[in-house]
Write an enzyme that holds these catalytic residues in place. Structure first.
Site, PDB file in Angstrom:
ATOM      1  N   ASP A   1       0.872  -1.175   0.000  1.00  0.00           N
ATOM      2  CA  ASP A   1       0.000   0.000   0.000  1.00  0.00           C
ATOM      3  C   ASP A   1       0.913   1.231   0.000  1.00  0.00           C
ATOM      4  O   ASP A   1       1.669   1.450   0.959  1.00  0.00           O
ATOM      5  CB  ASP A   1      -0.854  -0.055   1.273  1.00  0.00           C
ATOM      6  CG  ASP A   1      -1.771   1.145   1.420  1.00  0.00           C
ATOM      7  OD1 ASP A   1      -1.585   2.161   0.699  1.00  0.00           O
ATOM      8  OD2 ASP A   1      -2.667   1.074   2.270  1.00  0.00           O
ATOM      9  N   ILE A   2       0.824   2.023  -1.039  1.00  0.00           N
ATOM     10  CA  ILE A   2       1.772   3.138  -1.215  1.00  0.00           C
ATOM     11  C   ILE A   2       1.627   4.196  -0.118  1.00  0.00           C
ATOM     12  O   ILE A   2       2.555   4.958   0.137  1.00  0.00           O
ATOM     13  CB  ILE A   2       1.611   3.761  -2.627  1.00  0.00           C
ATOM     14  CG1 ILE A   2       2.879   4.527  -3.037  1.00  0.00           C
ATOM     15  CG2 ILE A   2       0.381   4.642  -2.724  1.00  0.00           C
ATOM     16  CD1 ILE A   2       2.928   4.867  -4.509  1.00  0.00           C
TER      17      ILE A   2
ATOM     18  N   VAL B   1      -6.144   4.360  -5.772  1.00  0.00           N
ATOM     19  CA  VAL B   1      -5.014   4.835  -4.972  1.00  0.00           C
ATOM     20  C   VAL B   1      -5.230   6.305  -4.575  1.00  0.00           C
ATOM     21  O   VAL B   1      -4.806   6.743  -3.483  1.00  0.00           O
ATOM     22  CB  VAL B   1      -3.680   4.591  -5.728  1.00  0.00           C
ATOM     23  CG1 VAL B   1      -3.539   5.453  -6.951  1.00  0.00           C
ATOM     24  CG2 VAL B   1      -2.492   4.766  -4.810  1.00  0.00           C
ATOM     25  N   ASP B   2      -5.912   7.062  -5.409  1.00  0.00           N
ATOM     26  CA  ASP B   2      -6.233   8.472  -5.114  1.00  0.00           C
ATOM     27  C   ASP B   2      -7.057   8.558  -3.815  1.00  0.00           C
ATOM     28  O   ASP B   2      -6.725   9.323  -2.889  1.00  0.00           O
ATOM     29  CB  ASP B   2      -7.034   9.024  -6.313  1.00  0.00           C
ATOM     30  CG  ASP B   2      -7.098  10.538  -6.358  1.00  0.00           C
ATOM     31  OD1 ASP B   2      -6.495  11.184  -5.493  1.00  0.00           O
ATOM     32  OD2 ASP B   2      -7.768  11.065  -7.267  1.00  0.00           O
TER      33      ASP B   2
ATOM     34  N   TYR C   1      -8.611   3.491 -15.134  1.00  0.00           N
ATOM     35  CA  TYR C   1      -8.365   4.009 -16.481  1.00  0.00           C
ATOM     36  C   TYR C   1      -8.109   2.921 -17.523  1.00  0.00           C
ATOM     37  O   TYR C   1      -7.984   3.229 -18.715  1.00  0.00           O
ATOM     38  CB  TYR C   1      -7.242   5.044 -16.473  1.00  0.00           C
ATOM     39  CG  TYR C   1      -7.681   6.423 -15.966  1.00  0.00           C
ATOM     40  CD1 TYR C   1      -9.000   6.659 -15.585  1.00  0.00           C
ATOM     41  CD2 TYR C   1      -6.790   7.486 -15.897  1.00  0.00           C
ATOM     42  CE1 TYR C   1      -9.407   7.915 -15.124  1.00  0.00           C
ATOM     43  CE2 TYR C   1      -7.192   8.746 -15.447  1.00  0.00           C
ATOM     44  CZ  TYR C   1      -8.507   8.950 -15.060  1.00  0.00           C
ATOM     45  OH  TYR C   1      -8.901  10.194 -14.621  1.00  0.00           O
TER      46      TYR C   1
HETATM   47  N1  AR6 Z   1      -1.317   1.502  -3.024  1.00  0.00           N
HETATM   48  C1  AR6 Z   1      -0.762   1.150  -4.207  1.00  0.00           C
HETATM   49  N2  AR6 Z   1      -1.490   0.890  -5.316  1.00  0.00           N
HETATM   50  C2  AR6 Z   1      -2.837   0.991  -5.213  1.00  0.00           C
HETATM   51  C3  AR6 Z   1      -3.504   1.350  -4.014  1.00  0.00           C
HETATM   52  C4  AR6 Z   1      -2.675   1.622  -2.882  1.00  0.00           C
HETATM   53  N3  AR6 Z   1      -3.188   1.969  -1.692  1.00  0.00           N
HETATM   54  N4  AR6 Z   1      -4.853   1.351  -4.238  1.00  0.00           N
HETATM   55  C5  AR6 Z   1      -5.022   0.992  -5.542  1.00  0.00           C
HETATM   56  N5  AR6 Z   1      -3.826   0.760  -6.119  1.00  0.00           N
HETATM   57  P1  AR6 Z   1      -6.318   3.500  -9.956  1.00  0.00           P
HETATM   58  P2  AR6 Z   1      -5.905   4.888 -12.531  1.00  0.00           P
HETATM   59  C6  AR6 Z   1      -3.495   0.352  -7.500  1.00  0.00           C
HETATM   60  O1  AR6 Z   1      -7.684   3.108 -10.377  1.00  0.00           O
HETATM   61  O2  AR6 Z   1      -6.133   3.653 -13.306  1.00  0.00           O
HETATM   62  C7  AR6 Z   1      -9.164   7.374  -9.402  1.00  0.00           C
HETATM   63  O3  AR6 Z   1     -10.532   7.436  -9.107  1.00  0.00           O
HETATM   64  C8  AR6 Z   1      -4.576  -0.293  -8.320  1.00  0.00           C
HETATM   65  O4  AR6 Z   1      -4.736  -1.652  -7.955  1.00  0.00           O
HETATM   66  O5  AR6 Z   1      -6.131   4.009  -8.581  1.00  0.00           O
HETATM   67  O6  AR6 Z   1      -4.752   5.788 -12.909  1.00  0.00           O
HETATM   68  C9  AR6 Z   1      -8.611   8.723  -9.822  1.00  0.00           C
HETATM   69  O7  AR6 Z   1      -9.243   9.793  -9.146  1.00  0.00           O
HETATM   70  C10 AR6 Z   1      -3.988  -0.134  -9.716  1.00  0.00           C
HETATM   71  O8  AR6 Z   1      -3.003  -1.137  -9.954  1.00  0.00           O
HETATM   72  O9  AR6 Z   1      -5.718   4.661 -10.944  1.00  0.00           O
HETATM   73  C11 AR6 Z   1      -8.887   8.761 -11.281  1.00  0.00           C
HETATM   74  O10 AR6 Z   1     -10.192   9.193 -11.571  1.00  0.00           O
HETATM   75  C12 AR6 Z   1      -3.257   1.215  -9.636  1.00  0.00           C
HETATM   76  O11 AR6 Z   1      -3.168   1.523  -8.242  1.00  0.00           O
HETATM   77  C13 AR6 Z   1      -8.719   7.315 -11.703  1.00  0.00           C
HETATM   78  O12 AR6 Z   1      -8.992   6.542 -10.543  1.00  0.00           O
HETATM   79  C14 AR6 Z   1      -3.959   2.367 -10.348  1.00  0.00           C
HETATM   80  O13 AR6 Z   1      -5.375   2.241 -10.220  1.00  0.00           O
HETATM   81  C15 AR6 Z   1      -7.310   7.027 -12.139  1.00  0.00           C
HETATM   82  O14 AR6 Z   1      -7.247   5.720 -12.620  1.00  0.00           O
END
Ligand code: AR6
Length: 191
Positions: free
Chosen positions: A16-17, A39-40, A131
């Protein structure tokens, strides 16, 4: 897994980042900079309202953050010093400049880290969640872009990819090994 780029290092880990203690962590944000899921959502939840407040101020002064760009804020309650909010592309099949936009999101983040003299940085797998960017292709772009940056003039000595799922970690491992097999001039030496 680690790969040396001269005296610098790329690391891959599962986790978890929001727990990272690198100088900065990178958020996979959206153009609004006002938070979201994935992650946001995790970063804003763990870091508290100070981060959102800084994002709102940036939005008011410089507007939204288009895909391929990044901004930097405080890290609220997180253990790191800064959060870099990078906006990756939405995947539309690959013919709409997605690879260049994804590389640009990583490059913008690395540039901001340099501008702040940071030494260590943690990235999630930008664009491969909500995304929809295919993980193997995204891993290749991410690792190549970071590798190229670490081969140039930079304050950064350590870049960690903090990957949430074991399958994502496996994909990044494969991509990093492939990059390392490209020879001493084109790839890192993996250990
Ligand atoms: N630590 C590390 N990686 C994570 C965590 C965490 N705590 N939580 C999720 N991931 P995403 P995107 C991973 O959807 O595709 C948001 O709503 C997850 O499993 O977070 O760039 C934003 O506001 C995946 O591998 O980002 C934007 O609207 C990776 O992080 C949209 O999502 C990215 O998944 C951005 O979409």
């Amino acid at each position: 897994m680690k790969a040396a780029i001269g005296a610098r290092v790329i690391e891959l880990t599962r986790g978890d980042i929001t727990h990272e203690t690198t100088d900065a962590i990178v958020n996979a944000a959206n153009s609004s900079l006002l938070g979201g899921g994935g992650v946001d959502g995790a970063i804003h939840r763990a870091g508290g309202p100070e981060i959102l407040e800084a994002c709102k101020q940036l939005r008011a002064s410089t507007g939204t953050c288009p895909p391929g760009h990044a901004v930097i804020t405080n890290a609220g309650r997180l253990a790191c010093r800064y959060v870099i909010h990078a906006v990756g592309p939405v995947w539309h099949g690959g013919a709409r400049g997605e690879a260049e936009l994804l590389a640009s999101a990583y490059r913008s983040s690395l540039r901001l880290a340099d501008e702040h003299g940071l030494r260590s940085l943690a990235f999630p797998s930008i664009s491969t969640g909500a995304y929809g960017y295919p993980e193997p292709a995204a891993a290749d772009v991410a690792l190549r872009t970071v590798r190229d940056h670490l081969m140039g003039e930079t304050s950064i000595t350590q870049v960690r990819f903090v990957l949430f799922a074991e399958t994502t970690l496996a994909t990044y491992r494969t991509a990093l090994s492939a990059l390392a097999c490209g020879g001493p001039e084109s790839g890192p030496s993996a250990s």
